[in-house]
Scaffold this active site. Structure first.
Site, mmCIF file in Angstrom:
data_model
loop_
_atom_site.group_PDB
_atom_site.id
_atom_site.type_symbol
_atom_site.label_atom_id
_atom_site.label_comp_id
_atom_site.label_asym_id
_atom_site.label_seq_id
_atom_site.Cartn_x
_atom_site.Cartn_y
_atom_site.Cartn_z
ATOM 1 N N ALA A 63 2.204 -14.206 9.403
ATOM 2 C CA ALA A 63 2.786 -13.138 8.593
ATOM 3 C C ALA A 63 1.825 -12.805 7.461
ATOM 4 C CB ALA A 63 4.111 -13.615 8.010
ATOM 5 N N GLY A 109 3.380 -17.011 12.309
ATOM 6 C CA GLY A 109 3.929 -15.923 13.122
ATOM 7 C C GLY A 109 3.029 -15.585 14.292
ATOM 8 N N GLU A 112 4.002 -17.895 16.930
ATOM 9 C CA GLU A 112 5.361 -17.512 17.353
ATOM 10 C C GLU A 112 5.322 -16.296 18.285
ATOM 11 O OE1 GLU A 112 8.219 -18.872 13.730
ATOM 12 O OE2 GLU A 112 6.460 -17.672 13.164
ATOM 13 N N GLU A 132 3.354 -23.199 8.033
ATOM 14 C CA GLU A 132 4.279 -22.624 7.043
ATOM 15 C C GLU A 132 4.635 -23.604 5.916
ATOM 16 O OE1 GLU A 132 4.998 -20.026 10.676
ATOM 17 O OE2 GLU A 132 4.445 -22.082 10.263
HETATM 18 N N1 T1G Z 1 -1.805 -13.071 5.107
HETATM 19 C C1 T1G Z 1 -2.534 -12.306 4.257
HETATM 20 N N2 T1G Z 1 -3.871 -12.504 4.008
HETATM 21 C C2 T1G Z 1 -4.458 -13.489 4.686
HETATM 22 C C3 T1G Z 1 -3.751 -14.323 5.593
HETATM 23 C C4 T1G Z 1 -2.368 -14.070 5.806
HETATM 24 N N3 T1G Z 1 -1.630 -14.782 6.655
HETATM 25 N N4 T1G Z 1 -4.622 -15.235 6.087
HETATM 26 C C5 T1G Z 1 -5.822 -14.969 5.512
HETATM 27 N N5 T1G Z 1 -5.729 -13.935 4.682
HETATM 28 C C6 T1G Z 1 -6.816 -13.341 3.897
HETATM 29 C C7 T1G Z 1 -7.356 -14.282 2.822
HETATM 30 O O1 T1G Z 1 -6.629 -14.186 1.650
HETATM 31 C C8 T1G Z 1 -8.792 -13.779 2.651
HETATM 32 O O2 T1G Z 1 -8.746 -12.648 1.831
HETATM 33 C C9 T1G Z 1 -9.153 -13.337 4.061
HETATM 34 O O3 T1G Z 1 -7.920 -13.132 4.758
HETATM 35 C C10 T1G Z 1 -9.944 -14.376 4.821
HETATM 36 O O4 T1G Z 1 -9.242 -15.603 4.753
HETATM 37 C C11 T1G Z 1 6.951 -15.706 10.279
HETATM 38 C C12 T1G Z 1 6.382 -16.444 7.712
HETATM 39 C C13 T1G Z 1 -6.745 -17.752 9.165
HETATM 40 C C14 T1G Z 1 -7.633 -20.038 9.043
HETATM 41 O O5 T1G Z 1 -0.646 -19.854 6.772
HETATM 42 O O6 T1G Z 1 -5.213 -20.423 7.091
HETATM 43 O O7 T1G Z 1 3.528 -16.669 9.527
HETATM 44 O O8 T1G Z 1 -10.001 -13.505 -0.112
HETATM 45 O O9 T1G Z 1 -10.927 -16.842 3.394
HETATM 46 O O10 T1G Z 1 -11.615 -19.477 5.878
HETATM 47 O O11 T1G Z 1 6.858 -17.985 10.596
HETATM 48 O O12 T1G Z 1 -7.100 -17.694 6.246
HETATM 49 O O13 T1G Z 1 -11.157 -12.145 1.603
HETATM 50 O O14 T1G Z 1 -9.458 -11.091 0.105
HETATM 51 O O15 T1G Z 1 -8.994 -18.037 4.431
HETATM 52 O O16 T1G Z 1 -11.936 -17.927 7.869
HETATM 53 C C15 T1G Z 1 1.194 -18.559 8.313
HETATM 54 C C16 T1G Z 1 -3.211 -18.549 6.543
HETATM 55 C C17 T1G Z 1 1.754 -17.478 7.449
HETATM 56 C C18 T1G Z 1 -2.553 -18.893 7.817
HETATM 57 C C19 T1G Z 1 -8.991 -18.096 8.217
HETATM 58 N N6 T1G Z 1 -0.244 -18.434 8.404
HETATM 59 N N7 T1G Z 1 -4.631 -18.273 6.688
HETATM 60 O O17 T1G Z 1 -9.698 -18.910 7.336
HETATM 61 O O18 T1G Z 1 -10.814 -17.090 5.879
HETATM 62 S S1 T1G Z 1 3.486 -17.702 7.230
HETATM 63 C C20 T1G Z 1 -1.065 -19.104 7.614
HETATM 64 C C21 T1G Z 1 -5.513 -19.263 6.934
HETATM 65 C C22 T1G Z 1 4.176 -17.122 8.666
HETATM 66 C C23 T1G Z 1 6.131 -16.921 10.124
HETATM 67 C C24 T1G Z 1 5.674 -17.243 8.742
HETATM 68 C C25 T1G Z 1 -6.956 -18.871 6.954
HETATM 69 C C26 T1G Z 1 -7.536 -18.682 8.366
HETATM 70 P P1 T1G Z 1 -9.896 -12.366 0.803
HETATM 71 P P2 T1G Z 1 -9.992 -16.994 4.532
HETATM 72 P P3 T1G Z 1 -11.122 -18.398 6.755
#
Ligand code: T1G
Length: 714
Positions: A63, A109, A112, A132
């Site tokens: 998400a 997500g 999912e 999450e």
């Molecule tokens: N949402 C918004 N922005 C995101 C994002 C996300 N999920 N993931 C990364 N970014 C942005 C980040 O801020 C950065 O921005 C750029 O992308 C590159 O990220 C329904 C509710 C995927 C392993 O927890 O773990 O789904 O600083 O520097 O080192 O059940 O990002 O360049 O402006 O981290 O290559 C669950 C979170 C959400 C994954 C890549 N997902 N992301 O790592 O790059 S909750 C997560 C990561 C959810 C559902 C629920 C990592 C990555 P900027 P980065 P990276």
């Protein structure tokens, strides 16, 4: 508005590509567009199957976390989750084989959505996960219901309570992934999808119950997970909530379980715990953005290094370079000291091998990258030198003067000092632009935090090079200014001052430590000092007194120095604030400490009295936040998030509390300021409110809203 999802037909397969850079997050419009594209494929007479794939470097990374803060009511959250659940059910009901093709990551997500597809294929390097809980929530789009059906309860519980990423080979073995594809990935996914039109057909994850057939075993796994969390959750709520949701699905089936998930998710996403951890997510990504140092600042490639001083810190620092594959010279002044340093390194590696964290071959390979020496021979060929000699200004200045002579002009000269003035070393070296502080935390080969201390003349290239190196050494690099004690130690001095004062005022060492551990700290202040060594702090205090400085304003308790004089250095001498049985690290309370505290109290004219837990927490956390506010105001830290990252990675501050600055925001800065005023009246003028705290309390801001306003104004 760029198209978020592309649709094309390839070899009678509808290829649906998510294209929302940088990580294909499920930003508003993306889930809807995926659903529409799958519905189109279902109607498309040319399409016999569907492949869902991500553009760019990854599948869906979950998400869009940026929108969490827009969820402000339980109703809004329930409605959102219900709609995404319905959307995934609709996608899962696609009448044609639907294959998720995963490269990079499928997280939250993202996984999912993939599990709502009938099959999943992946490249060998892909990773899947339900992270999450690291955002203080639970999977909210059916993850706690579909994952147990695909992978079984134990793995689903592990993934949803720890939030770690699972590599492809394990996901394949556990039934999350159906095939690993080498070579042309999209072609392989299309071939796989066409195969499923022949055999296998439609397979809905929500109908897969085989792995939950032994219901009592699955429920027992939930109980085991809860038990396990007692050791690791440290007060976080979301991991337990994930277990509750999974158990609901096991006990009451997919539909009832989904309803339970939706309800639990709604509570989590509005929680302070989640707000804290979402702030940390972005703070960790912002920390590397240094004002005045653009992303494309040129950096030096560190291919070879040297460390001066093979003591506890020097040895650990050398291991970091070797662990990153960088050959490193390790210099000492005597053979005996060198042998001692190398023996400690060997012991550290051997214990990693024993714990299965390293293979014997890896041990040999890394140890071979460390070359011990008694001279500066070879220093003229290294890209970077880290000085880790004893914390004495004259010794360090002499070392930097020598390094300025024996190293290449472009060689970076870093110091691991924890309290001394970097600019003094810079002057001594003769090339201040190349001098910087790289302050590691003990044990240096384990702790992830690296304070990168910019001197008055440290060049942008030097700073950018060290920030990049931090990632290579698997550290979290945080840029800080060159003030006394930098950020971590400057603030921890106030943390310890309050701990000592509370002891003299009547709280016992075990009581204070227990209060902090229940707050979520890994250990209390006194147990922490017994680990780090009471002698380390005592010698620094002695040195600082000799140059007319002391670490924190206010009364300095004599008790830690009394322990030092008694040779009670902590775990390493079998006694410190606690006693330790030989060979044991279990702290045993020692009534002697209360006697010493009583003596100190009498000397300060204090009447000892019982102190409740919340007062202990309030005093210590207020001291941290107040000093943190001074540091921000003086510009020695760029953002409150940087300070919070320092405390999370440097001292194990509980992530679900967000760090000392975010925690203060949750208490309310007006309340924090009122406490400072109260303590000033009760305890003395050393409790001076930080001007920034006063300004923000008066204007009703928080540290984080103040920072956001500054950022947006910049
Ligand atoms: N949402 C918004 N922005 C995101 C994002 C996300 N999920 N993931 C990364 N970014 C942005 C980040 O801020 C950065 O921005 C750029 O992308 C590159 O990220 C329904 C509710 C995927 C392993 O927890 O773990 O789904 O600083 O520097 O080192 O059940 O990002 O360049 O402006 O981290 O290559 C669950 C979170 C959400 C994954 C890549 N997902 N992301 O790592 O790059 S909750 C997560 C990561 C959810 C559902 C629920 C990592 C990555 P900027 P980065 P990276």
């Amino acid at each position: 508005m760029p198209e978020l999802v592309h649709y094309e037909l390839r070899d009678q397969v509808a290829v649906v590509t998510i294209d929302n850079p940088p990580v294909n997050a499920l930003s508003p419009g993306v889930p809807e567009a995926i659903e529409a594209a799958v519905a189109r494929a279902a109607q498309d007479p040319e399409a016999r199957a569907v492949v869902l794939i991500g553009a760019g470097s990854t599948f869906i990374a979950g998400a869009d976390i940026r929108f969490f803060e827009t969820i402000t009511t339980r109703e809004a959250s329930l409605e959102r989750s219900r709609s995404v659940h319905a959307r995934l059910r609709h996608i899962e009901d696609c009448p044609k084989p639907l294959v998720a093709a995963i490269h990079g990551t499928a997280l939250g997500g993202g996984l999912e959505f993939a599990m709502a597809c009938h099959y999943r294929v992946a490249v060998p390097s892909a990773r899947v996960g339900q992270p999450e809980v690291q955002l203080g929530i639970i999977p909210g789009a059916g993850g706690t219901q579909r994952l147990p059906r695909l992978a079984g309860a134990p793995l689903a519980l592990e993934m949803c309570t720890l939030g770690q990423h699972i590599p492809t080979h394990r996901a394949l073995a556990e039934g999350i992934i159906d095939r690993v594809i080498e070579g042309d990935f999209l072609a392989g996914a299309i071939t796989f999808a066409l195969e499923k039109t022949q055999s296998g057909g439609i397979r809905k994850s929500r109908e897969q119950n085989a792995k939950l057939s032994d219901r009592s075993a699955a429920i027992a796994a939930c109980a085991a997970a809860r038990h396990n969390l007692k050791k690791i959750a440290r007060g976080a709520h979301a991991p337990y909530a994930a277990v509750d949701s999974i158990q609901a699905g096991i006990e009451f089936g997919f539909d009832a379980g989904s309803e339970r998930e939706i309800a639990i998710f709604a509570d989590c996403v509005l929680s302070t715990e989640s707000r804290a951890m979402v702030k940390l997510f972005f703070a960790e990504r912002e920390v590397a953005k240094i004002p005045g140092i653009p992303k494309d600042t040129p950096t030096l490639e560190i291919r070879s290094a040297a460390v001066v001083g093979a003591g506890t810190m020097g040895g650990g620092i050398a291991m970091n370079f070797a662990n990153a594959g960088i050959p490193v010279l390790l210099k000492e002044v005597t053979q005996e000291a060198l042998d001692r340093g190398l023996a400690t390194i060997r012991r550290n590696y051997e214990s990693s091998v024993t714990k299965g964290k390293l293979t014997p071959a890896q041990f040999e390979q890394r140890f071979a990258l460390i070359t011990s020496t008694l001279t500066y021979n070879g220093f003229d060929r290294v890209d970077m030198v880290t000085e880790a000699v004893f914390e004495n200004m004259d010794l360090k200045k002499a070392t930097f003067a020598e390094l300025g002579r024996v190293t290449r002009p472009d060689c970076i000269l870093a110091s691991n000092t924890s309290t001394l003035d970097i600019d003094e070393f810079a002057r001594a070296s003769g090339r201040p632009a190349k001098v910087i502080g790289t302050h590691y935390f003990s044990p240096a080969n384990v702790m992830k935090l690296l304070e990168i201390v910019r001197g008055r003349e440290s060049s942008a290239e030097t700073i950018a090079t060290c920030m990049k190196l931090a990632k290579k050494l698997n550290k979290v690099g945080v840029p800080v200014g060159n003030c006394f004690g930098f950020v971590a130690n400057r603030m921890i001095a106030y943390y310890m001052r309050e701990a000592y004062q509370l002891l003299e005022e009547g709280a016992s060492v075990p009581h204070i430590d227990r209060a902090l551990v229940e707050f979520g700290m890994p250990v209390g202040p006194f147990a922490m000092q017994d680990i780090a060594g009471i002698d380390v702090g005592a010698r620094i205090r002695q040195y600082l007194r000799s140059i007319g400085k002391h670490r924190a304003e206010g009364p300095e308790s004599p008790v830690p120095d009394w322990l030092f004089d008694m040779g009670r250095y902590g775990q390493k001498t079998g006694a410190g604030w606690y006693r330790y049985d030989s060979g044991s690290r279990t702290p045993i309370p020692d009534p002697l400490i209360d006697d010493l505290a009583g003596k100190a109290a009498i000397a300060r004219g204090i009447e000892r009295h019982p102190i409740p837990d919340d007062e202990i927490i309030a005093r210590i956390m207020t001291a941290l936040a107040n000093e943190g506010a001074n540091i921000l105001d003086e510009g020695y830290a760029t953002r409150p998030g940087d300070i919070d990252i320092i405390y999370i990675y440097g001292f194990g501050f509980p992530r679900h509390r967000g760090g000392p600055m975010f925690y203060a925001d949750t208490v309310g800065l007006k309340a924090v300021l009122d406490r400072v005023h109260r303590y000033r009246n009760q305890l003395g003028d050393h409790w001076r409110p930080a001007p920034l705290l006063e300004r923000l309390a008066a204007s009703g801001q928080t540290f984080y809203t103040w920072n956001a306003a500054r950022r947006d104004a910049a």
